[in-house]
Design a protein around this motif. Structure first.
Motif, PDB file in Angstrom:
ATOM      1  N   UNK A 299       0.790  10.083 -12.255  1.00  0.00           N
ATOM      2  CA  UNK A 299      -0.382  10.509 -11.499  1.00  0.00           C
ATOM      3  C   UNK A 299      -0.007  11.413 -10.329  1.00  0.00           C
ATOM      4  N   UNK A 300       1.107  11.146  -9.683  1.00  0.00           N
ATOM      5  CA  UNK A 300       1.598  12.067  -8.644  1.00  0.00           C
ATOM      6  C   UNK A 300       1.877  13.426  -9.294  1.00  0.00           C
TER       7      UNK A 300
ATOM      8  N   UNK B 213      -9.765  12.878  -7.040  1.00  0.00           N
ATOM      9  CA  UNK B 213      -9.075  11.593  -7.027  1.00  0.00           C
ATOM     10  C   UNK B 213      -8.240  11.512  -8.295  1.00  0.00           C
ATOM     11  N   UNK B 214      -6.957  11.236  -8.133  1.00  0.00           N
ATOM     12  CA  UNK B 214      -6.042  11.119  -9.264  1.00  0.00           C
ATOM     13  C   UNK B 214      -5.493   9.696  -9.219  1.00  0.00           C
TER      14      UNK B 214
ATOM     15  N   UNK C 177      -9.733  11.859 -12.035  1.00  0.00           N
ATOM     16  CA  UNK C 177      -8.901  12.056 -13.214  1.00  0.00           C
ATOM     17  C   UNK C 177      -7.682  11.149 -13.103  1.00  0.00           C
ATOM     18  N   UNK C 178      -6.881  11.098 -14.147  1.00  0.00           N
ATOM     19  CA  UNK C 178      -5.628  10.370 -14.044  1.00  0.00           C
ATOM     20  C   UNK C 178      -5.089   9.929 -15.376  1.00  0.00           C
TER      21      UNK C 178
ATOM     22  N   UNK D 115     -11.172   2.615 -17.321  1.00  0.00           N
ATOM     23  CA  UNK D 115     -11.831   1.551 -16.549  1.00  0.00           C
ATOM     24  C   UNK D 115     -11.670   1.811 -15.056  1.00  0.00           C
ATOM     25  N   UNK D 116     -10.467   2.121 -14.639  1.00  0.00           N
ATOM     26  CA  UNK D 116     -10.231   2.414 -13.215  1.00  0.00           C
ATOM     27  C   UNK D 116     -11.011   3.647 -12.794  1.00  0.00           C
ATOM     28  N   UNK D 117     -11.067   4.636 -13.637  1.00  0.00           N
ATOM     29  CA  UNK D 117     -11.789   5.856 -13.297  1.00  0.00           C
ATOM     30  C   UNK D 117     -13.279   5.564 -13.146  1.00  0.00           C
TER      31      UNK D 117
END
Length: 179
Positions: free
Chosen positions: A19-20, A76-77, A113-114, A124-126
């Motif tokens: 993700x970074x 947001x990533x 995104x991610x 789910x997190x997104x």
């Protein structure tokens, strides 16, 4: 006309996280006229506590709020931790949502995104991140990008032309929402 300014909020504190790398890719591949900057201070925020959210708020909180206030949009990533939002990101959302009804990202467009290790790439997190930001005040755009981490095969996302194009597309659509 000045560049559209986009702040990247990264839900992973790990230096070598995929993700970074996606966040770095967003900075590197931003469309012309879009200035994308990665915010590095989420790990320094104290847990949200209304008792310290006042005119003497911690410097890390003031820095986050000032960074968010100074941009036109946020990207947001984030990965997915145990089927939900990483704690560091949820904490940042809580700080950014205050003062209630007038947070630093109020009415600004936000995209999420991610990547994550699960087969669905962190959806789910997104979805939870979109929900929390939607309640906190920004305008969450529908553009989505969730990539299973195995798709990178151990390589940096910038080595995958489809991923580069997808990240650039999301950043471009996010910038187009500024208005």
């Amino acid at each position: 006309m000045s560049d559209t300014k986009v702040l990247v909020l990264l839900g992973s504190l790990r230096a070598a996280s995929v993700n970074r790398q996606l966040a770095e890719l967003a900075v590197e591949s931003a469309p012309e006229g879009v200035d994308v900057r990665l915010y590095e201070g989420l790990g320094e925020l104290p847990h949200y506590n209304e008792d310290i959210d006042n005119e003497d708020a911690p410097a890390s909180v003031v820095a986050l709020r000032e960074a968010a206030a100074g941009v036109d949009a946020a990207l947001v990533v984030t990965p997915e931790y145990n089927g939900s939002i990483p704690g560091v990101l949820k904490n940042a959302i809580d700080w950014l949502s205050r003062p209630f009804g007038n947070g630093a990202l109020k009415d600004k467009p936000v995209a999420v995104i991610g990547s994550s290790a699960g087969q669905y790439g962190g959806v789910w997190a997104h979805d939870e991140t979109r929900k929390s930001f939607g309640i906190a005040g920004p305008r969450v755009i529908e553009e989505k990008l969730a990539i299973p981490a195995k798709a990178f095969d151990g390589k940096h996302p910038r080595e995958n032309a489809d991923v580069v194009a997808s990240v650039r597309d999301v950043v471009g659509k996010l910038a187009a929402e500024v208005g």
